[in-house]
Write an enzyme that holds these catalytic residues in place. Structure first.
Site, mmCIF file in Angstrom:
data_model
loop_
_atom_site.group_PDB
_atom_site.id
_atom_site.type_symbol
_atom_site.label_atom_id
_atom_site.label_comp_id
_atom_site.label_asym_id
_atom_site.label_seq_id
_atom_site.Cartn_x
_atom_site.Cartn_y
_atom_site.Cartn_z
ATOM 1 N N ASN A 25 16.337 117.619 97.822
ATOM 2 C CA ASN A 25 17.267 118.234 96.878
ATOM 3 C C ASN A 25 16.792 119.629 96.507
ATOM 4 O O ASN A 25 15.654 119.790 96.031
ATOM 5 C CB ASN A 25 17.379 117.401 95.600
ATOM 6 C CG ASN A 25 18.335 118.038 94.604
ATOM 7 O OD1 ASN A 25 19.553 118.018 94.785
ATOM 8 N ND2 ASN A 25 17.787 118.667 93.582
ATOM 9 N N GLU A 26 17.629 120.623 96.782
ATOM 10 C CA GLU A 26 17.341 122.009 96.384
ATOM 11 C C GLU A 26 15.918 122.408 96.739
ATOM 12 O O GLU A 26 15.231 123.099 95.968
ATOM 13 C CB GLU A 26 17.595 122.181 94.889
ATOM 14 C CG GLU A 26 19.023 121.877 94.491
ATOM 15 C CD GLU A 26 19.414 122.437 93.135
ATOM 16 O OE1 GLU A 26 20.625 122.479 92.864
ATOM 17 O OE2 GLU A 26 18.520 122.884 92.395
ATOM 18 N N ASN B 287 24.951 121.734 95.711
ATOM 19 C CA ASN B 287 24.963 121.640 94.250
ATOM 20 C C ASN B 287 25.453 122.975 93.724
ATOM 21 O O ASN B 287 24.771 123.991 93.903
ATOM 22 C CB ASN B 287 23.550 121.373 93.711
ATOM 23 C CG ASN B 287 22.930 120.113 94.293
ATOM 24 O OD1 ASN B 287 23.617 119.281 94.884
ATOM 25 N ND2 ASN B 287 21.622 119.983 94.141
ATOM 26 N N TYR C 18 26.352 128.155 85.131
ATOM 27 C CA TYR C 18 25.222 129.087 85.155
ATOM 28 C C TYR C 18 25.676 130.515 85.440
ATOM 29 O O TYR C 18 25.060 131.477 85.011
ATOM 30 C CB TYR C 18 24.189 128.651 86.180
ATOM 31 C CG TYR C 18 23.407 127.424 85.750
ATOM 32 C CD1 TYR C 18 23.273 126.330 86.591
ATOM 33 C CD2 TYR C 18 22.825 127.356 84.488
ATOM 34 C CE1 TYR C 18 22.579 125.197 86.196
ATOM 35 C CE2 TYR C 18 22.126 126.232 84.069
ATOM 36 C CZ TYR C 18 22.013 125.161 84.927
ATOM 37 O OH TYR C 18 21.335 124.036 84.519
ATOM 38 N N TRP D 193 27.450 116.076 88.005
ATOM 39 C CA TRP D 193 26.084 116.127 87.436
ATOM 40 C C TRP D 193 26.247 116.217 85.908
ATOM 41 O O TRP D 193 26.532 117.260 85.396
ATOM 42 C CB TRP D 193 25.283 117.315 87.989
ATOM 43 C CG TRP D 193 23.853 117.203 87.567
ATOM 44 C CD1 TRP D 193 23.262 117.808 86.494
ATOM 45 C CD2 TRP D 193 22.836 116.366 88.176
ATOM 46 N NE1 TRP D 193 21.940 117.424 86.405
ATOM 47 C CE2 TRP D 193 21.658 116.539 87.416
ATOM 48 C CE3 TRP D 193 22.833 115.502 89.254
ATOM 49 C CZ2 TRP D 193 20.473 115.873 87.719
ATOM 50 C CZ3 TRP D 193 21.660 114.843 89.571
ATOM 51 C CH2 TRP D 193 20.501 115.022 88.813
ATOM 52 N N LYS E 57 24.373 117.716 80.450
ATOM 53 C CA LYS E 57 25.535 117.717 81.353
ATOM 54 C C LYS E 57 26.153 116.318 81.501
ATOM 55 O O LYS E 57 27.082 116.121 82.272
ATOM 56 C CB LYS E 57 25.154 118.274 82.728
ATOM 57 C CG LYS E 57 24.763 119.735 82.701
ATOM 58 C CD LYS E 57 24.589 120.307 84.077
ATOM 59 C CE LYS E 57 24.177 121.764 83.955
ATOM 60 N NZ LYS E 57 22.781 121.872 83.390
HETATM 61 C C1 GCU Z 1 20.086 121.269 89.826
HETATM 62 C C2 GCU Z 1 19.211 120.071 90.073
HETATM 63 C C3 GCU Z 1 19.288 119.059 88.979
HETATM 64 C C4 GCU Z 1 19.388 119.769 87.638
HETATM 65 C C5 GCU Z 1 20.692 120.530 87.624
HETATM 66 C C6 GCU Z 1 20.923 121.255 86.321
HETATM 67 O O1 GCU Z 1 21.053 121.402 90.675
HETATM 68 O O2 GCU Z 1 19.383 119.438 91.308
HETATM 69 O O3 GCU Z 1 18.167 118.253 89.057
HETATM 70 O O4 GCU Z 1 19.315 118.885 86.583
HETATM 71 O O5 GCU Z 1 20.653 121.509 88.621
HETATM 72 O O6 GCU Z 1 20.558 122.423 86.265
HETATM 73 O O7 GCU Z 1 21.452 120.668 85.390
#
Ligand code: GCU
Length: 724
Positions: A363-364, A418, A424, A498, A519
């Site tokens: 992941n990322e 993602n 953001y 998310w 979130k």
């Molecule tokens: C990312 C990440 C998550 C994180 C999310 C966020 O994409 O994979 O683990 O919590 O962003 O910033 O809320």
């Protein structure tokens, strides 16, 4: 036959020489891991337990089985080291037969210290330390299904559809000599025997099996393997499987058993307010029931292997699962072995689950930069996963900074991005543009939106939602936009919110809630479903309901207030103070404009479904609804900082500022100074391109770990020296 003895009670827990009695599951970070400051205790603690010699037949073996200890463990019995394990999310067993005495003491040294070889080390969630899942004492006869195969059940059962029939591949590993191994396949619910087979390896063909068909019909078969010695059954293991086919089609999206089945997904972390990750089975079940209540048909179990019970429940509830290892945010040169071990454990411990659709490699992982070594490790993990389980595709969840021409896109079978445009940075629509651009560049790659979301803390309420205000209203607006984007793109195999629940990330300090990622569509304590939860329920669930949004936005200064109702019913009647105000015909979202005076009771009715909220007209806005620091937005509107002709200022976009090398150098140093999380993101061309429309002021306003007013003044002075 084997004996399984639960081993949760009467442990002593010692941290920094303070000793307290505990019952497992347990973590020592339930509080300090969720209160912000990024200062939760990461160290070594000790769990000890006395126990009597269990009733062991001659030749039998005794194991301690740990379902989850974070993140490294050393297991001593009677002061002898019997085993150790690195990795906080998978089952491991330690054989203790030869060290047992009449009276025994087990001591488990557990540490969640910073390490350069055990994943995860850098991520947006708390790495709670502790023995946070169940422990069992297992006694097996000498002739038993292997206990030493990456913590697996010792048998393998995987189904593969071939046209209308299913092939069940069966394999068992037995320690000790044996006569025969017999597999019996039964319908899990009725117990009806469907087929039998024999041998270390066997393939059973089921003509027209009852398919596992997701949430509508998660039908399961049970495979029971028995090993015989001298004509007697010595050991038995059983597990559930399902017959189903999954297809990830780059153009048509996800197909379940040959039919289009877009994945309406959410992601879930395994923690809860006050408990950290030491959850009970009941808590796991509640989480999945909330996910089902909302109407989701898929869940991304992030960012690591979850409790075995959770996969069992997903099988039974028909939830399709994205499974992953915590190879996340930053590649560690010394971490390869651990990533590979965690992949072996994830697959060997869960390959029988009908619900699991893919194995995710990372992941990322490029969030902290890309390297050849990182690429090679992905190639290796990809081959490993295919070798261990050729029946499922591999996957990867990318950070939005990863360019479309990255060689990493050629590794995994299916791709996820993602994306956080509209939170953001940028606007929600940019998520659609991004996906279309990637799809155009990679028309043969199955693509999904593996994360998207916006933080909302219930204290913050508004009639005028804006990006970055942490209000419940903006979160709902954001998800409304994404639902449209997903609906318009049938090529996507799924979307995963998310996150389903707020969760702890101790390094965070955002939205006036230190240590929390907000979130979630449901609060960290699982007590409150935020308005956005009901938006998804309207789109995804068939259970009739109506929901009036804004029950926490009570004090309203506006003359005419907007009342939004979510429902999966075709019409809604709104009553104001008991009088019929208006009726609307429509779909999912109904909006009423209601003149406001005094105390008002609002009722929404649709058939037998009703909901009620109470609001009131106030003269001035309730300051408690506004996140402190948000006034900076107004301050900035009022207080115009210097903008010398021909020079940059905080009012300029990143694109303008990067018009010169000085401007680029300025942005690079700013990104190096941090972004309020513990993940440093390099300011490369891709990042520059993504942020080009962002004004510097809007980037600073989002930071909650600095004095914004001060920072804006300082940065503006620096920018005023950079020529455009
Ligand atoms: C990312 C990440 C998550 C994180 C999310 C966020 O994409 O994979 O683990 O919590 O962003 O910033 O809320």
């Amino acid at each position: 036959m084997r004996t399984i003895i639960p081993f949760q009670d009467q442990w002593m827990f010692t941290k920094e020489d303070v000793c307290t009695p505990v019952t497992l599951p347990h973590t020592w970070n339930a509080v300090d891991g969720a209160d912000g400051g990024n200062d939760y205790y990461r160290g070594t603690c000790v769990y000890t337990k006395q126990f009597e010699m269990p009733d062991v037949q001659l030749g039998s073996l005794v194991y301690l089985e740990f379902l989850g200890v974070n993140s490294s463990a050393k297991v001593y019995v009677n002061d002898l080291l019997c085993g150790s394990h690195d990795g906080g999310y998978s089952t491991f067993r330690v054989e203790i037969t030869d060290v047992l005495e009449e009276h025994n003491t087990v001591r488990v040294e557990v540490n969640n210290e910073i390490s350069d070889r055990v994943y995860p080390q850098r991520a947006d969630f708390t790495f709670y330390g502790g023995i946070y899942r169940d422990v069992n004492l297992l006694i097996v006869p000498s002739c038993h299904f292997s206990m030493d195969r990456d913590g697996s059940p010792g048998i393998l059962a995987i189904s593969k559809m071939k046209g209308k029939s299913a092939q069940i591949f069966l394999r068992a590993v037995v320690d000790d000599l044996y006569d025969k191994i017999v597999y019996r396949i039964t319908e899990d619910d009725s117990g009806t025997v469907i087929a039998e087979a024999e041998g270390e390896r066997a393939v059973v063909k089921l003509e027209k099996p009852h398919l596992w068909n997701g949430v509508s019909d998660p039908f399961l078969y049970r495979v029971t393997a028995s090993v015989y010695q001298d004509g007697a059954v010595m050991d038995e293991v059983s597990l559930c499987i399902g017959c189903r086919s999954f297809v990830f089609d780059p153009k048509k999206g996800f197909l379940l058993n040959g039919k289009s089945y877009p994945l309406h997904g959410v992601s879930r972390h395994q923690d809860r307010e006050g408990f950290g990750n030491a959850l009970t089975k009941e808590m796991h079940r509640e989480d999945l029931e909330l996910i089902r209540e909302m109407g989701a048909n898929a869940v991304r179990l992030a960012h690591y292997q979850h409790d075995p019970y959770v996969y069992d429940l997903c099988d039974r509830m028909g939830l399709i699962v994205w499974a992953e290892i915590p190879y996340i945010s930053e590649h560690m040169t010394k971490g390869n072995l651990n990533a590979e071990q965690q992949m072996c454990e994830l697959i060997h411990q869960n390959e029988h689950h009908a619900c699991i659709a893919c194995w995710a490699l990372s992941n990322e992982i490029t969030a902290s930069g890309y390297s050849e070594e990182l690429y090679r490790e992905h190639v290796y993990l990809n081959e490993l996963a295919h070798a261990l389980d050729p029946s499922r595709p591999t996957a990867i969840a990318n950070a939005f900074m990863l360019p479309a021409d990255s060689p990493l896109h050629e590794v995994a079978d299916v791709i996820g991005y993602n994306l956080y445009f509209g939170w953001y940075l940028g606007t929600a629509d940019q998520n659609g543009e991004f996906l279309d651009a990637f799809h155009a560049a990679h028309p043969d790659k199955p693509l999904a939106l593996t994360e998207y979301g916006a933080d909302a803390f219930l204290k913050w309420q508004t009639a005028d939602p804006k990006r970055g205000d942490y209000t419940e209203q903006y979160q709902a607006e954001f998800h409304r936009a994404i639902l449209k984007i997903l609906a318009e793109r049938p090529y996507l195999w799924g979307g995963f919110v998310w996150n389903m629940f707020d969760f702890a990330a101790d390094a965070r300090n955002e939205g006036g809630m230190p240590g929390r990622n907000g979130k979630g569509l449901v609060t960290f304590d699982r007590k409150i479903r935020k308005d956005a939860f009901y938006l998804y329920k309207a789109y995804w669930s068939e259970e009739p309901f109506v929901h009036i949004c804004g029950r926490r936005y009570i004090d309203r200064p506006e003359e005419i207030t907007t009342v939004t109702v979510y429902t999966n019913r075709p019409s809604v009647t709104l009553l104001v103070n008991g009088k019929r105000f208006s009726e609307q015909i429509g779909r999912y979202i109904f909006t009423f404009l209601v003149p406001l005076e005094g105390e008002v009771v609002l009722n929404a009715v649709s058939g037998t479904c009703t909901d009620e909220i109470r609001i009131r007209k106030v003269e001035t806005a309730n300051p408690d609804y506004i996140l402190p620091g948000q006034e900076i937005v107004n301050w900035l509107d009022r207080e115009v900082l210097p903008q010398p002709e021909g020079y940059c200022s905080i009012y300029d976009t990143v694109g303008t500022i990067c018009g010169s090398s000085d401007g680029i150098a300025f942005m690079e140093s700013l990104m190096q100074e941090g972004n309020g999380t513990n993940i440093q993101v390099p300011f490369d061309e891709t990042m520059q391109e993504m942020m080009k429309n962002e004004t510097l002021a809007s980037i600073v306003i989002r930071r909650n770990d600095i004095n914004k007013e001060e920072a804006l003044k300082v940065l503006n002075r620096r920018l005023n020296r950079i020529a455009k």
